[in-house]
Motif scaffolding. Structure first.
Motif, short mmCIF file in Angstrom:
data_model
loop_
_atom_site.label_atom_id
_atom_site.label_comp_id
_atom_site.label_asym_id
_atom_site.label_seq_id
_atom_site.Cartn_x
_atom_site.Cartn_y
_atom_site.Cartn_z
N ALA A 138 1.34 8.32 8.02
CA ALA A 138 1.02 6.92 7.71
C ALA A 138 1.61 6.00 8.77
O ALA A 138 2.78 6.12 9.10
CB ALA A 138 1.56 6.58 6.34
N PRO A 139 0.80 5.09 9.30
CA PRO A 139 1.37 4.15 10.29
C PRO A 139 2.32 3.19 9.58
O PRO A 139 2.08 2.81 8.44
CB PRO A 139 0.14 3.43 10.82
CG PRO A 139 -0.89 3.57 9.76
CD PRO A 139 -0.59 4.83 9.03
N ARG A 168 -0.27 4.98 0.76
CA ARG A 168 -1.64 4.97 1.33
C ARG A 168 -1.55 4.92 2.86
O ARG A 168 -0.51 4.59 3.41
CB ARG A 168 -2.40 3.74 0.86
CG ARG A 168 -2.59 3.76 -0.63
CD ARG A 168 -3.19 2.49 -1.12
NE ARG A 168 -3.19 2.52 -2.57
CZ ARG A 168 -4.19 2.07 -3.31
NH1 ARG A 168 -5.25 1.55 -2.74
NH2 ARG A 168 -4.13 2.13 -4.61
N ALA A 169 -2.69 5.19 3.49
CA ALA A 169 -2.70 5.31 4.95
C ALA A 169 -2.28 4.00 5.63
O ALA A 169 -1.60 4.02 6.64
CB ALA A 169 -4.07 5.74 5.42
N GLN A 170 -2.67 2.85 5.07
CA GLN A 170 -2.36 1.59 5.75
C GLN A 170 -1.05 0.98 5.28
O GLN A 170 -0.88 -0.23 5.26
CB GLN A 170 -3.46 0.54 5.52
CG GLN A 170 -4.87 1.00 5.30
CD GLN A 170 -5.09 1.67 3.94
OE1 GLN A 170 -4.27 1.61 3.03
NE2 GLN A 170 -6.22 2.35 3.79
N THR A 171 -0.10 1.81 4.90
CA THR A 171 1.13 1.27 4.31
C THR A 171 1.97 0.50 5.32
O THR A 171 1.92 0.77 6.52
CB THR A 171 1.97 2.40 3.67
OG1 THR A 171 3.00 1.83 2.91
CG2 THR A 171 2.54 3.30 4.73
N ARG A 172 2.71 -0.51 4.81
CA ARG A 172 3.63 -1.28 5.67
C ARG A 172 4.92 -1.49 4.91
O ARG A 172 4.90 -1.73 3.70
CB ARG A 172 3.03 -2.66 5.96
CG ARG A 172 2.02 -2.62 7.07
CD ARG A 172 1.91 -3.96 7.73
NE ARG A 172 1.32 -4.94 6.82
CZ ARG A 172 1.20 -6.23 7.11
NH1 ARG A 172 1.66 -6.69 8.24
NH2 ARG A 172 0.64 -7.05 6.25
N GLY A 219 -2.70 -5.98 0.83
CA GLY A 219 -2.80 -4.89 -0.17
C GLY A 219 -1.81 -5.06 -1.30
O GLY A 219 -0.95 -5.95 -1.26
N GLU A 222 5.00 -0.33 9.94
CA GLU A 222 5.61 -1.39 10.73
C GLU A 222 6.92 -1.73 10.06
O GLU A 222 6.97 -1.95 8.86
CB GLU A 222 4.74 -2.65 10.66
CG GLU A 222 3.68 -2.70 11.72
CD GLU A 222 2.84 -3.95 11.53
OE1 GLU A 222 1.64 -3.83 11.70
OE2 GLU A 222 3.41 -5.00 11.19
N ASN A 248 0.81 -1.22 0.00
CA ASN A 248 0.00 0.00 0.00
C ASN A 248 0.84 1.27 0.00
O ASN A 248 0.62 2.18 0.80
CB ASN A 248 -0.93 0.02 1.22
CG ASN A 248 -2.12 -0.88 1.05
OD1 ASN A 248 -2.76 -0.87 0.00
ND2 ASN A 248 -2.41 -1.69 2.04
#
Ligand code: SAH
Length: 464
Positions: A458-459, A415-419, A437, A461, A412
């Motif tokens: 963006a959060p 995007r906001a849910q990127t990892r 994603g 990990e 992603n």
């Protein structure tokens, strides 16, 4: 959205203000820009309010507001909530369907006053549902700087012309006339000849549009970028703004579709590896049919349309139908991914070329030049690679790649849910497990130490 923005007609209607202190003065300054009849109820009033009353700009009663005063009121502002009887008056207003605003009391109010950018008759209202007034003011400042002061003049002249333009032009021609007026002719005329030149310029423009042939339809093949609407090009935004029909991929983010013209027909034409999809022939046929009907079609593809986007097939279909087309490039997912890990695709002394690969193609897992890819210091961005992770790993190891070769997975991107998952060739199949994603694999690159996501919101990990 708990508050829905609307514009309330208050022309010559009573707007009541209870209280005569500094708060009332602030509200009155705003309300005096309108054509409402302002009525102030204040046992004691600031000298400013008294002098406005003398000037006839408002009516002032030296007493509290009573229930009988509410009759016919468009709005009620309570700026002196501390006064005892206001609970009662506010309740009465609510019962009678009169919108009431109690200053600094969101719960007690039935409407809130937004921050306003005033280019009368163009009015922009900015609201945050009480969450962040400071932010609303910052947005207002930004818009104030950006919007030319003559915008109101342009709109006023345009409004006078609307009936005539509407009677002579329709549909797309009508829209194109107004776009040209607001984008070019209007501002240009004001700059050269002042507002007095506007009527003549409007007549000339109208005459030209009336005599012009109906424009044929065409297709813009537009890159929507990796997801973040801020990564859209200005050209893409303009195309969306003018589109009659938008045919988009499944990967195009909803926030980007929001930017399409409100009247545009939005058609989802998803193509998903290993999933349900719209056949390419159907997408081609849709583009052709709408363009033939004279529409401005935006074929919106994620990332860059020229990267794993079956662009040639679409262009061939348009050419075969003799339809005008152009490509508007976009930011490809690999560019967003590499930006997020703070690395560069090329680096002097490391690699002088990069490759964009696909994990699978029409024949299944895609074969590549594994021998050269397996060399140390090679860099490649692998699209659609999740399912083929084990295959990729096997082929590279077979060609003597170092099992410790770094690989970074960016899910992603932008995007906001990127990892971001930093792994190695040896660990690759396990690392892709659980990725939901769209993901880019960056072969030969680890995230730069201390690299931060450019947007910070963006959060992330970082599973090292
Ligand atoms: N034309 C697109 C690629 C389409 S192929 C482009 O230029 O980006 C679809 C693949 O692109 C996905 O399987 C995934 O590998 C990649 N992709 C697209 N958007 C992505 C995103 N936001 N983050 C990571 N990968 C993405």
């Amino acid at each position: 959205m708990n508050y829905f923005p609307i514009f309330v007609e208050i022309k010559e209607r009573p707007v009541l203000i209870s209280g005569g202190g500094a708060m009332a003065v602030a509200k009155l300054r705003l309300l005096m820009k309108t054509s409402a009849s302002l009525v102030v109820f204040a046992v004691e009033a600031e000298p400013q309010i008294t002098s406005w009353a003398y000037e006839g700009r408002l009516v002032l009663f030296h007493r509290p507001v009573f229930a009988a005063d509410l009759k016919g009121a468009a709005l009620l502002y309570i700026t002196d909530e501390a006064a005892d009887h206001h609970q009662h008056i506010a309740a009465m207003a609510r019962v009678n369907g009169i919108p009431v605003n109690i200053v600094d009391n969101l719960e007690g109010s039935t409407f809130i006053t937004p921050a306003i950018v005033d280019r009368d008759p163009v009015t922009i209202a900015i609201g945050t549902e009480g969450a962040a007034p400071v932010l609303a003011r910052a947005i207002k400042r930004d818009l104030e700087e950006r919007l030319p002061v003559h915008l109101g003049l342009l709109a006023k002249a345009g409004k006078i012309f609307r009936p005539l333009a509407k009677s002579l032009l329709s549909g797309r021609k009508h829209r194109e006339f107004w776009i040209e007026y607001y984008d070019d002719t209007g501002p240009g005329t004001i700059e050269a000849n002042g507002a007095d030149g506007l009527p003549a310029a409007l007549y000339a423009l109208l005459a030209r549009h009336v005599s012009a042939e109906t424009a044929p339809g065409h297709v813009d093949l537009v890159g929507a970028g990796p997801g973040d609407p801020d990564l859209l090009t200005l050209k893409a935004r303009k195309a969306l703004d003018r589109a009659d029909v938008v045919i988009h991929d499944q990967l195009v983010a909803p926030e980007i579709l929001e930017l399409a013209r409100r009247e545009a027909i939005i058609i989802a034409a998803g193509k998903k590896g290993f999933g349900t999809s719209t056949p390419q022939e159907k997408i081609n046929a849709l583009m052709v049919a709408h363009a033939r009907a004279g529409k401005h079609v935006v074929r919106l593809k994620s990332g860059d349309p020229a990267v794993f986007g079956r662009l040639d097939e679409e262009i061939e279909a348009l050419e075969a139908a003799a339809i005008d087309w152009r490509i508007i490039p976009g930011i490809t997912a690999a560019s967003a991914a590499i930006a997020q890990i703070g690395q560069s695709f090329t680096c002097r002394g490391r690699n002088s070329s990069i490759r964009f690969l696909t994990g699978h193609d029409v024949l299944g897992f895609a074969e590549q030049d594994w021998r050269t890819l397996a060399r140390a210091k090679e860099v490649a961005a692998i699209y659609m690679g999740k399912k083929s992770a084990r295959f990729l790993q096997g082929r590279l190891l077979m060609n003597n790649a170092d099992p410790n070769t770094p690989i970074t997975l960016v899910e992603n991107a932008s995007r906001a849910q990127t990892r971001i998952i930093a792994t190695t060739l040896a660990e690759l199949p396990g690392a892709v497990d659980g990725l939901q994603g769209p993901t880019i694999m960056l072969l030969g690159l680890a995230p730069r130490q201390g690299a931060q996501d450019a947007d910070r919101h963006a959060p992330m990990e970082l599973a090292l």
